[in-house]
Scaffold this active site. Structure first.
Site, PDB file in Angstrom:
ATOM      1  N   ASN A  52       0.696  -1.250  -0.008  1.00 22.01           N
ATOM      2  CA  ASN A  52      -0.037   0.086  -0.036  1.00 22.01           C
ATOM      3  C   ASN A  52       0.949   1.174   0.063  1.00 22.01           C
ATOM      4  O   ASN A  52       2.019   1.121  -0.109  1.00 22.01           O
ATOM      5  CB  ASN A  52      -0.903  -0.017   1.086  1.00 22.01           C
ATOM      6  CG  ASN A  52      -0.291  -0.075   2.397  1.00 22.01           C
ATOM      7  OD1 ASN A  52       0.608   0.853   2.914  1.00 22.01           O
ATOM      8  ND2 ASN A  52      -0.256  -1.265   3.330  1.00 22.01           N
ATOM      9  N   ASP A 111      -3.442  -6.957   4.915  1.00 21.47           N
ATOM     10  CA  ASP A 111      -4.413  -7.659   5.811  1.00 21.47           C
ATOM     11  C   ASP A 111      -4.583  -9.032   4.867  1.00 21.47           C
ATOM     12  O   ASP A 111      -4.859 -10.033   5.474  1.00 21.47           O
ATOM     13  CB  ASP A 111      -5.931  -6.893   5.517  1.00 21.47           C
ATOM     14  CG  ASP A 111      -6.161  -5.832   6.459  1.00 21.47           C
ATOM     15  OD1 ASP A 111      -5.392  -6.061   7.485  1.00 21.47           O
ATOM     16  OD2 ASP A 111      -6.698  -5.112   6.039  1.00 21.47           O
ATOM     17  N   LYS A 151      10.014 -16.185 -11.248  1.00 15.50           N
ATOM     18  CA  LYS A 151       9.109 -15.241 -11.481  1.00 15.50           C
ATOM     19  C   LYS A 151       7.868 -15.831 -12.376  1.00 15.50           C
ATOM     20  O   LYS A 151       8.189 -16.631 -13.379  1.00 15.50           O
ATOM     21  CB  LYS A 151       9.857 -14.077 -12.433  1.00 15.50           C
ATOM     22  CG  LYS A 151       9.192 -13.093 -13.086  1.00 15.50           C
ATOM     23  CD  LYS A 151       9.856 -12.258 -14.096  1.00 15.50           C
ATOM     24  CE  LYS A 151       8.880 -11.213 -14.703  1.00 15.50           C
ATOM     25  NZ  LYS A 151       9.779 -10.492 -16.108  1.00 15.50           N
ATOM     26  N   PHE A 197      -4.065   2.943  14.918  1.00 14.96           N
ATOM     27  CA  PHE A 197      -4.510   3.888  14.022  1.00 14.96           C
ATOM     28  C   PHE A 197      -5.558   3.033  13.267  1.00 14.96           C
ATOM     29  O   PHE A 197      -5.923   1.644  13.166  1.00 14.96           O
ATOM     30  CB  PHE A 197      -3.538   4.208  12.904  1.00 14.96           C
ATOM     31  CG  PHE A 197      -2.945   5.478  13.285  1.00 14.96           C
ATOM     32  CD1 PHE A 197      -1.862   5.115  14.471  1.00 14.96           C
ATOM     33  CD2 PHE A 197      -2.715   6.498  12.615  1.00 14.96           C
ATOM     34  CE1 PHE A 197      -1.020   6.387  14.929  1.00 14.96           C
ATOM     35  CE2 PHE A 197      -2.169   7.621  13.160  1.00 14.96           C
ATOM     36  CZ  PHE A 197      -1.412   7.588  13.892  1.00 14.96           C
ATOM     37  N   LYS A 229     -12.604  -1.189  16.001  1.00 13.29           N
ATOM     38  CA  LYS A 229     -11.034  -1.740  16.090  1.00 13.29           C
ATOM     39  C   LYS A 229     -10.715  -1.159  17.332  1.00 13.29           C
ATOM     40  O   LYS A 229      -9.836  -2.187  17.779  1.00 13.29           O
ATOM     41  CB  LYS A 229     -10.266  -0.891  15.087  1.00 13.29           C
ATOM     42  CG  LYS A 229     -10.830  -1.337  13.495  1.00 13.29           C
ATOM     43  CD  LYS A 229      -9.900  -0.564  12.561  1.00 13.29           C
ATOM     44  CE  LYS A 229     -10.407  -1.121  11.189  1.00 13.29           C
ATOM     45  NZ  LYS A 229      -9.976  -0.430   9.931  1.00 13.29           N
ATOM     46  N   LYS A 231      -9.234  -4.739  19.146  1.00 12.07           N
ATOM     47  CA  LYS A 231      -7.585  -4.919  19.237  1.00 12.07           C
ATOM     48  C   LYS A 231      -7.106  -4.634  20.712  1.00 12.07           C
ATOM     49  O   LYS A 231      -6.033  -4.554  20.838  1.00 12.07           O
ATOM     50  CB  LYS A 231      -7.084  -4.101  18.384  1.00 12.07           C
ATOM     51  CG  LYS A 231      -7.256  -4.425  16.642  1.00 12.07           C
ATOM     52  CD  LYS A 231      -6.911  -3.262  15.864  1.00 12.07           C
ATOM     53  CE  LYS A 231      -7.566  -3.505  14.471  1.00 12.07           C
ATOM     54  NZ  LYS A 231      -6.709  -4.404  13.551  1.00 12.07           N
TER      55      LYS A 231
HETATM   56  O1  PMT Z   1       3.011   6.257   6.414  1.00 10.19           O
HETATM   57  P1  PMT Z   1       2.225   7.551   5.988  1.00 10.19           P
HETATM   58  O2  PMT Z   1       2.145   7.850   4.419  1.00 10.19           O
HETATM   59  O3  PMT Z   1       2.251   8.927   6.662  1.00 10.19           O
HETATM   60  O4  PMT Z   1       0.575   7.319   6.153  1.00 10.19           O
HETATM   61  C1  PMT Z   1      -0.029   7.342   7.500  1.00 10.19           C
HETATM   62  C2  PMT Z   1      -1.270   6.267   7.607  1.00 10.19           C
HETATM   63  C3  PMT Z   1      -2.311   6.532   6.684  1.00 10.19           C
HETATM   64  C4  PMT Z   1      -0.479   4.636   7.074  1.00 10.19           C
HETATM   65  C5  PMT Z   1      -1.537   6.047   9.195  1.00 10.19           C
HETATM   66  O5  PMT Z   1      -1.864   7.270   9.485  1.00 10.19           O
HETATM   67  C6  PMT Z   1      -2.492   4.994   9.366  1.00 10.19           C
HETATM   68  O6  PMT Z   1      -3.842   5.301   9.391  1.00 10.19           O
HETATM   69  N1  PMT Z   1      -2.106   3.698   9.716  1.00 10.19           N
HETATM   70  C7  PMT Z   1      -2.971   2.497   9.850  1.00 10.19           C
HETATM   71  C8  PMT Z   1      -3.227   1.787   8.690  1.00 10.19           C
HETATM   72  C9  PMT Z   1      -3.991   0.691   8.820  1.00 10.19           C
HETATM   73  O7  PMT Z   1      -3.481  -0.322   8.572  1.00 10.19           O
HETATM   74  O8  PMT Z   1      -5.289   0.884   9.422  1.00 10.19           O
HETATM   75  P2  PMT Z   1      -6.387  -0.300   9.725  1.00 10.19           P
HETATM   76  O9  PMT Z   1      -7.517   0.151   9.995  1.00 10.19           O
HETATM   77  O10 PMT Z   1      -6.321  -1.220   8.522  1.00 10.19           O
HETATM   78  O11 PMT Z   1      -5.699  -0.972  10.882  1.00 10.19           O
HETATM   79  C10 PMT Z   1      -6.039  -0.865  12.300  1.00 10.19           C
HETATM   80  C11 PMT Z   1      -4.988  -1.104  13.083  1.00 10.19           C
HETATM   81  O12 PMT Z   1      -4.608  -2.264  13.103  1.00 10.19           O
HETATM   82  C12 PMT Z   1      -3.508  -0.345  12.680  1.00 10.19           C
HETATM   83  O13 PMT Z   1      -3.076   0.324  13.847  1.00 10.19           O
HETATM   84  C13 PMT Z   1      -2.632  -1.322  11.816  1.00 10.19           C
HETATM   85  O14 PMT Z   1      -1.342  -0.940  12.187  1.00 10.19           O
HETATM   86  C14 PMT Z   1      -3.008  -2.696  12.968  1.00 10.19           C
HETATM   87  N2  PMT Z   1      -3.150  -3.781  11.945  1.00 10.19           N
HETATM   88  C15 PMT Z   1      -3.686  -3.956  10.876  1.00 10.19           C
HETATM   89  C16 PMT Z   1      -3.842  -4.938  10.142  1.00 10.19           C
HETATM   90  C17 PMT Z   1      -3.178  -6.173  10.580  1.00 10.19           C
HETATM   91  N3  PMT Z   1      -3.059  -7.223   9.871  1.00 10.19           N
HETATM   92  N4  PMT Z   1      -2.250  -5.922  11.671  1.00 10.19           N
HETATM   93  C18 PMT Z   1      -2.456  -5.024  12.436  1.00 10.19           C
HETATM   94  O15 PMT Z   1      -1.636  -4.722  13.433  1.00 10.19           O
END
Ligand code: PMT
Length: 404
Positions: A210, A279, A289, A325, A339, A343
């Site tokens: 991403n 995810d 490849k 986040f 979330k 979490k």
């Molecule tokens: O890096 P930048 O370009 O500055 O951009 C910042 C950002 C947009 C990446 C940041 O502000 C942000 O939103 N980060 C979280 C991105 C994310 O994966 O969001 P989510 O809603 O899918 O996940 C929720 C939380 O679970 C997050 O804290 C994530 O780190 C965590 N997660 C998600 C999926 C996963 N499989 N394991 C996780 O731990």
């Protein structure tokens, strides 16, 4: 916060912008700050030491009048007294000397000896600024925690146009004020921050990922470091400049991130998860490849990755504060609240990544802070400011839980 009697050492090097440093001294003096000026020999060709002496009301240290027998004492005394060490204007020469640790005059010697935060305001010809050597030296200094302000673009004294003008004294003064006011409220705490994107390999040349640049996570790591924390940064793929003064653990996939998070997070006081983990991963990872299918559609199966934040949340101990986040494109606070609970987080930072100036690869962000009991929407602001507000919230949550 009163800045009365705080100590700033200002290094002035040889450039036409040296005259602007006079205004920097008078601005700091108006706040009651004691300013000690060190001038290089070349700087004295542009401005007389007497000007700085009159403005600072302190003797000015110059190499022109160097008394070698007092150097040792004097440079160590100033290095120790400095609460912030500013070099304005900073030439390419002083930047190169600082990067290499050369100490051959009063300014470079004192700068090497100080442990105060170093703020550098470069001013030089634009080609000198963009030269590979200068840019490399700047990166080296940044990686050691030095802050840079400017240079700005515009017409330069040499007649060229481009980046190279020293930042305005009012902006440098503001940066000094921020450094003087910096709180040490995370002193003694272990903070883990995640940043950047994870990558899921399909074959040796392709991956699923991403747009995360790492800027948000890096801003958090820098802010926590500057507030006294011992910071570990778990870092996926990023495009932004990495912070210095923190321990970096590199990861590639979401499974790697989960493993690093469980290992580093277990002993942490605060964990802030700004990374964007993929995810899903490919069910089959090819060692060679993948070839085109002669016009036939290619079907690839994805399997769900572990949720690293949820795995860490399940092992939370008393005294730990976990922040996640939520990157959303709809139903921002509803999705973020789910979330937060799922979490086992104490705080979730919700950003609507479709908003201009928010989310992926921007220098600013627009966030809502949600806890189990309250929510606060913040205006658009630089990611560093967002990071400070998140840390303020973490401190107040910990205080409410009886944690320092
Ligand atoms: O890096 P930048 O370009 O500055 O951009 C910042 C950002 C947009 C990446 C940041 O502000 C942000 O939103 N980060 C979280 C991105 C994310 O994966 O969001 P989510 O809603 O899918 O996940 C929720 C939380 O679970 C997050 O804290 C994530 O780190 C965590 N997660 C998600 C999926 C996963 N499989 N394991 C996780 O731990």
């Amino acid at each position: 916060m009163s800045l009365e009697k705080r100590r700033v050492v200002l290094g002035v090097t040889g450039g036409i912008a040296a005259f602007k440093a006079c205004s920097l001294v008078s601005r700091l003096r108006k706040w009651g700050v004691q300013v000690n000026v060190i001038m290089t020999k070349n700087a004295t060709q542009f401005v007389a030491p007497l000007s700085f002496e009159s403005l600072s009301n302190q003797p000015v240290v110059t190499d022109t009048f160097a008394r070698p027998e007092t150097w040792e004492v004097e440079h160590i005394a100033l290095a120790k007294a400095a609460e912030v060490f500013v070099i304005a204007p900073a030439t390419a020469n002083i930047i190169a000397k600082l990067a290499c640790g050369i100490a051959d005059d009063m300014l470079s010697t004192t700068a090497l000896a100080t442990r105060a935060p170093l703020l550098i305001a470069p001013a030089m010809n634009t080609n000198m600024w963009t030269a590979a050597a200068t840019q490399r030296n700047v990166e080296i200094l940044k990686s050691r925690g030095a802050r840079f302000i400017g240079p700005e673009g515009g017409f330069l004294a040499c007649g060229d146009e481009g980046a190279g003008r020293m930042s305005e004294p009012e902006d440098i003064t503001e940066a000094v004020r921020r450094l003087l006011e910096q709180r040490a409220d995370l002193q003694g705490l272990r903070v883990v921050v995640t940043a950047g994107a994870t990558r899921e390999r399909l074959d040796p040349v392709r991956f699923l990922s991403n747009d995360s640049s790492g800027k948000m996570g890096f801003a958090l790591a820098e802010a926590a470091r500057d507030r006294g924390a011992q910071v570990t940064l778990i870092c996926g793929a990023t495009t932004a400049a990495r912070p210095g003064g923190v321990t970096i653990v590199d990861v590639e996939s979401t499974c790697d991130l989960r493993d690093a998070l469980l290992a580093e997070g277990a002993g942490a006081d605060i964990v802030i998860q700004a990374a964007a983990p993929a995810d899903y991963r490919f069910e089959t990872v090819y060692s060679q490849k993948l070839k085109k299918q002669d016009g036939e559609p290619l079907t690839l199966r994805l399997v769900e990755n572990p949720d690293a934040a949820a795995a860490l949340g399940a092992a939370k101990r008393p005294g730990q504060t976990f922040v996640g986040f939520a990157a959303e494109t709809q139903a921002l606070t509803e999705n973020a609240a789910k979330k937060l609970a799922k979490k086992n987080l104490d705080l979730i930072v919700a950003n609507d990544v479709t908003q201009p100036g928010a989310g992926f690869n921007t220098d600013t962000n627009i966030v809502t802070l949600l806890t189990r009991t309250d929510r606060e929407s913040l205006p658009i602001q630089p990611k560093r400011e967002v990071a400070e507000r998140i840390l303020d919230k973490v401190i107040s949550l910990r205080a409410a839980q009886g944690e320092a």
